[in-house]
Design an enzyme around this catalytic site. Structure first.
Site, PDB file in Angstrom:
ATOM      1  N   GLY A 176      75.707 100.005  88.902  1.00  0.00           N
ATOM      2  CA  GLY A 176      75.963 100.983  89.955  1.00  0.00           C
ATOM      3  C   GLY A 176      74.699 101.323  90.725  1.00  0.00           C
ATOM      4  O   GLY A 176      73.964 100.453  91.191  1.00  0.00           O
ATOM      5  N   GLY A 177      74.423 102.621  90.842  1.00  0.00           N
ATOM      6  CA  GLY A 177      73.246 103.084  91.598  1.00  0.00           C
ATOM      7  C   GLY A 177      71.949 102.525  91.045  1.00  0.00           C
ATOM      8  O   GLY A 177      70.955 102.421  91.765  1.00  0.00           O
ATOM      9  N   GLY A 411      61.461  73.499 115.953  1.00  0.00           N
ATOM     10  CA  GLY A 411      61.431  74.951 115.762  1.00  0.00           C
ATOM     11  C   GLY A 411      60.702  75.329 114.497  1.00  0.00           C
ATOM     12  O   GLY A 411      60.071  76.387 114.403  1.00  0.00           O
ATOM     13  N   ALA A 412      60.793  74.449 113.488  1.00  0.00           N
ATOM     14  CA  ALA A 412      60.147  74.758 112.218  1.00  0.00           C
ATOM     15  C   ALA A 412      58.623  74.739 112.352  1.00  0.00           C
ATOM     16  O   ALA A 412      57.916  75.407 111.602  1.00  0.00           O
ATOM     17  CB  ALA A 412      60.611  73.781 111.154  1.00  0.00           C
TER      18      ALA A 412
HETATM   19  C1  HXC Z   1      76.921 108.802  81.335  1.00  0.00           C
HETATM   20  C2  HXC Z   1      77.035 106.911  80.068  1.00  0.00           C
HETATM   21  C3  HXC Z   1      77.263 106.144  81.239  1.00  0.00           C
HETATM   22  C4  HXC Z   1      77.292 106.824  82.500  1.00  0.00           C
HETATM   23  C5  HXC Z   1      77.262 104.827  79.560  1.00  0.00           C
HETATM   24  N1  HXC Z   1      77.045 106.039  79.061  1.00  0.00           N
HETATM   25  N2  HXC Z   1      77.424 104.860  80.875  1.00  0.00           N
HETATM   26  N3  HXC Z   1      76.866 108.229  80.127  1.00  0.00           N
HETATM   27  N4  HXC Z   1      77.127 108.152  82.496  1.00  0.00           N
HETATM   28  N5  HXC Z   1      77.425 106.152  83.629  1.00  0.00           N
HETATM   29  C6  HXC Z   1      76.784 106.415  77.678  1.00  0.00           C
HETATM   30  C7  HXC Z   1      77.875 105.979  76.723  1.00  0.00           C
HETATM   31  O1  HXC Z   1      78.845 107.013  76.602  1.00  0.00           O
HETATM   32  C8  HXC Z   1      77.090 105.837  75.415  1.00  0.00           C
HETATM   33  O2  HXC Z   1      76.848 107.108  74.875  1.00  0.00           O
HETATM   34  C9  HXC Z   1      75.750 105.318  75.879  1.00  0.00           C
HETATM   35  O3  HXC Z   1      75.651 105.649  77.261  1.00  0.00           O
HETATM   36  C10 HXC Z   1      75.616 103.813  75.730  1.00  0.00           C
HETATM   37  O4  HXC Z   1      76.734 103.221  76.371  1.00  0.00           O
HETATM   38  P1  HXC Z   1      77.566 102.030  75.699  1.00  0.00           P
HETATM   39  O5  HXC Z   1      78.736 101.790  76.548  1.00  0.00           O
HETATM   40  O6  HXC Z   1      77.777 102.339  74.255  1.00  0.00           O
HETATM   41  O7  HXC Z   1      76.515 100.845  75.796  1.00  0.00           O
HETATM   42  P2  HXC Z   1      76.798  99.318  76.037  1.00  0.00           P
HETATM   43  O8  HXC Z   1      77.924  98.838  75.197  1.00  0.00           O
HETATM   44  O9  HXC Z   1      75.465  98.646  75.866  1.00  0.00           O
HETATM   45  O10 HXC Z   1      77.247  99.182  77.568  1.00  0.00           O
HETATM   46  C11 HXC Z   1      76.356  99.545  78.612  1.00  0.00           C
HETATM   47  C12 HXC Z   1      77.089  99.568  79.971  1.00  0.00           C
HETATM   48  C13 HXC Z   1      78.333 100.477  79.865  1.00  0.00           C
HETATM   49  C14 HXC Z   1      77.502  98.153  80.337  1.00  0.00           C
HETATM   50  C15 HXC Z   1      76.112 100.051  81.013  1.00  0.00           C
HETATM   51  O11 HXC Z   1      77.932 101.695  79.237  1.00  0.00           O
HETATM   52  C16 HXC Z   1      78.938 100.799  81.181  1.00  0.00           C
HETATM   53  O12 HXC Z   1      79.634  99.954  81.761  1.00  0.00           O
HETATM   54  N6  HXC Z   1      78.752 102.046  81.655  1.00  0.00           N
HETATM   55  C17 HXC Z   1      79.304 102.469  82.918  1.00  0.00           C
HETATM   56  C18 HXC Z   1      78.500 101.863  84.044  1.00  0.00           C
HETATM   57  C19 HXC Z   1      78.943 102.311  85.393  1.00  0.00           C
HETATM   58  O13 HXC Z   1      80.103 102.103  85.794  1.00  0.00           O
HETATM   59  N7  HXC Z   1      78.043 102.941  86.116  1.00  0.00           N
HETATM   60  C20 HXC Z   1      78.297 103.231  87.455  1.00  0.00           C
HETATM   61  C21 HXC Z   1      78.284 104.648  87.685  1.00  0.00           C
HETATM   62  S1  HXC Z   1      78.643 104.898  89.391  1.00  0.00           S
HETATM   63  P3  HXC Z   1      76.660 107.344  73.302  1.00  0.00           P
HETATM   64  O14 HXC Z   1      76.620 108.823  73.135  1.00  0.00           O
HETATM   65  O15 HXC Z   1      77.828 106.704  72.635  1.00  0.00           O
HETATM   66  O16 HXC Z   1      75.376 106.683  72.945  1.00  0.00           O
HETATM   67  C22 HXC Z   1      77.185 104.786  90.210  1.00  0.00           C
HETATM   68  C23 HXC Z   1      77.307 105.048  91.680  1.00  0.00           C
HETATM   69  C24 HXC Z   1      76.005 105.409  92.318  1.00  0.00           C
HETATM   70  O17 HXC Z   1      76.175 104.539  89.664  1.00  0.00           O
HETATM   71  C25 HXC Z   1      76.036 104.919  93.722  1.00  0.00           C
HETATM   72  C26 HXC Z   1      74.729 105.103  94.411  1.00  0.00           C
HETATM   73  C27 HXC Z   1      74.619 104.154  95.585  1.00  0.00           C
END
Ligand code: HXC
Length: 521
Positions: A176-177, A411-412
């Site tokens: 994401g961000g 051109g190159a």
């Molecule tokens: C808060 C989060 C989180 C999030 C994960 N966690 N993503 N907490 N916000 N976005 C937490 C989980 O609950 C977990 O907590 C810990 O982080 C580790 O995550 P896991 O899933 O257990 O790890 P892993 O299996 O290694 O997977 C990692 C991951 C997955 C692939 C990144 O967590 C994931 O897909 N997360 C969501 C990613 C996402 O969609 N982000 C986009 C957000 S939108 P615990 O307590 O169990 O340790 C965005 C928009 C911004 O960013 C735009 C700006 C231009």
């Protein structure tokens, strides 16, 4: 000091130490074990590898998350990011290191503010900012505050672009961000097998487009290093990535106001390079290893290639010549015959602008037949992308030296920084040929009638090609008109380049007043 004062002070100090310990423990031993089992270092271990020993000074250790309904009762030690400053080879750098063990390194409002704080200090004091990224993106629980946190960082990435070097190491799943801040920095270095960059992950893609893709296939280091061009360097493991970041810094100044550091060498400026005579083949169509030409010319054969596996038809990277850091841009006859296509133009234009922003002279080695022809390239916008190269060279005010090794056509010829496009010095080897196009194409066009009318068209074509070659396939036609400043013996090229670079040390050139240029994007 009175005993009760001493006791009071000891208690306060103990509390401070207790709090500091809690922050340093991040998400706790279980999550740290998971991090290590995944082949990654912790946020603090990474800083130990990046910075000179004992130089790290932490800032904002006691910052807490900004709250909100869904964050009530949630602990986020250090707000999921370690920030501060330290030194690399004795030079100050500002750093942030995201802690995946704390809420997945997700970015909340205060996490973003901690990063923004060190970015501000870096810009104010004139020092590079290095981000160690390992983050699940916007912290979902914080909603719009998390997006605002990203805004704080993105805004500064753009504001400080070209002010101080910004380098991103990607050391975990950046989603994401978390990918857009690195994308705005000067260099992105990715860890193979343990780091990913994507704006939406495999699950979202599966539900929206029904495509099945793994993390690695979607946004692994190889994808970004070879296909998308997002990554500038890849390496195996955190330690090697951090070593590459340190190496990159050696070619860059602290800020746009300074010159990059020289690296003194025992490699003599006047070292002759007779081996070049056997590398470059006299047959214009035979490819040769341009990487060997570069390594033969530069100090100690050390060349840090940037984006080595993306758009391989052009080579870009850093080296030193007589101790002076330089950016090298070179056609690669071994890939697509060294022609310029969309990706090559983007790659080179970006690199030239990075060098120009940070006062690194550009040395261009030319062996190019032209832009890559084809419907796909035209429709995908080779005009718009190729224009970036012309623009980048013309705009750059750093010392610019061009060496034509063999072909330089059409051109190159201009896109590879001819004299008219702002090169300060253009050199050529005796093997060079500067023309609008190759002898075959040229003879077919300008002698078409003669060839058609001839009783033996094939023999006449061959004769005309030979005549054309004799007349134009050499550097002297261009040199006679002042487009080439000197024709140099390949074995004396290193000294020639170093002398011209020294001559250009005092170069001053300013651009006409404007708010900013409008490079085609
Ligand atoms: C808060 C989060 C989180 C999030 C994960 N966690 N993503 N907490 N916000 N976005 C937490 C989980 O609950 C977990 O907590 C810990 O982080 C580790 O995550 P896991 O899933 O257990 O790890 P892993 O299996 O290694 O997977 C990692 C991951 C997955 C692939 C990144 O967590 C994931 O897909 N997360 C969501 C990613 C996402 O969609 N982000 C986009 C957000 S939108 P615990 O307590 O169990 O340790 C965005 C928009 C911004 O960013 C735009 C700006 C231009």
């Amino acid at each position: 000091m009175r005993d009760d004062t001493l006791t009071w002070m000891n208690e306060l100090t103990a509390e401070m130490e207790e709090r500091r310990k809690k922050v340093a423990a991040g998400g706790g031993p279980a999550r740290q074990k998971k991090q290590r089992d995944a082949g990654k270092l912790t946020a603090r271990e990474r800083l130990d590898h990046l910075l000179d020993e004992g130089s790290f000074v932490e800032l904002g250790a006691f910052v807490e998350h900004a709250g909100g309904d869904l964050m009530r009762g949630v602990e986020a030690p250090g707000e999921g990011v370690v920030t501060g400053y330290g030194t690399v080879q004795g030079r100050t750098v500002f750093v942030f290191s995201q802690d995946f063990t704390v809420l997945g390194g997700s970015l909340g409002k205060m996490h973003g503010r901690k990063i923004a704080n060190v970015m501000d200090l870096a810009a104010r004091t004139g020092a590079p900012i290095i981000g160690l990224n390992d983050s699940a993106g916007a912290r979902i629980q914080e909603g719009v505050d998390a997006l605002s946190g990203y805004g704080d960082v993105f805004f500064r990435n753009a504001r400080y672009s070209g002010v101080v070097p910004q380098i991103s190491a990607i050391l975990g799943p950046c989603a994401g961000g978390a990918v857009y801040s690195p994308a705005m920095t000067d260099f992105v270095v990715m860890a193979r097998g343990t780091s990913y960059m994507f704006i939406t992950g495999p699950e979202v893609i599966r539900s929206v487009t029904k495509e099945e893709v793994t993390f690695e296939q979607l946004g692994g280091a190889d994808v970004h290093g070879r296909v998308s061009g997002v990554a500038h360097l890849e390496a195996d493991g955190d330690v090697e990535v951090l070593r590459q970041v340190r190496e990159l810094l050696a070619y860059l100044p602290q800020s746009a106001k300074e010159q990059p550091p020289r690296r003194e060498t025992d490699d003599p400026a006047a070292r002759e390079t007779p081996e070049l005579l056997s590398i470059v083949h006299p047959d214009q169509r035979r490819p040769y290893p341009m990487h060997d030409v570069i390594r033969t010319l530069v100090d100690d054969r050390r060349f840090l290639e940037i984006q080595p596996d993306f758009a391989k038809n052009i080579i870009v990277g850093f080296a030193h010549l007589g101790g002076q850091p330089v950016g090298v841009v070179a056609n690669n006859p071994r890939h697509l015959a060294g022609t310029l296509n969309i990706d090559a133009s983007d790659k080179a234009a970006r690199f030239i602008r990075t060098c120009d922003a940070f006062n690194v002279p550009v040395v261009t080695l030319v062996d190019v037949t032209g832009f890559l022809p084809g419907v796909a390239q035209e429709h995908a916008g080779i005009i718009r992308h190729g224009a970036k190269m012309l623009y980048a060279y013309a705009e750059a005010t750093v010392p610019k030296i061009t060496l034509i090794t063999r072909k330089s056509y059409g051109g190159a010829y201009l896109a590879m920084n001819s004299k008219d496009m702002g090169a300060d010095v253009v050199l050529a080897w005796p093997t060079a040929a500067v023309a609008v196009m190759g002898a075959e194409g040229a003879a077919n066009i300008i002698y078409r009638r003669e060839i058609e009318r001839s009783p033996d068209p094939a023999a006449t074509r061959a004769q005309k090609i030979e005549e054309y070659k004799k007349r134009f396939d050499n550097p002297y036609v261009a040199a006679a008109k002042g487009y080439i400043d000197d024709v140099v013996d390949p074995k004396h090229t290193r000294l020639a380049l170093i002398r011209h670079l020294r001559m250009l040390e005092g170069k001053e050139q300013s651009l006409p007043f404007r708010k900013h240029g409008n490079i085609p994007l």
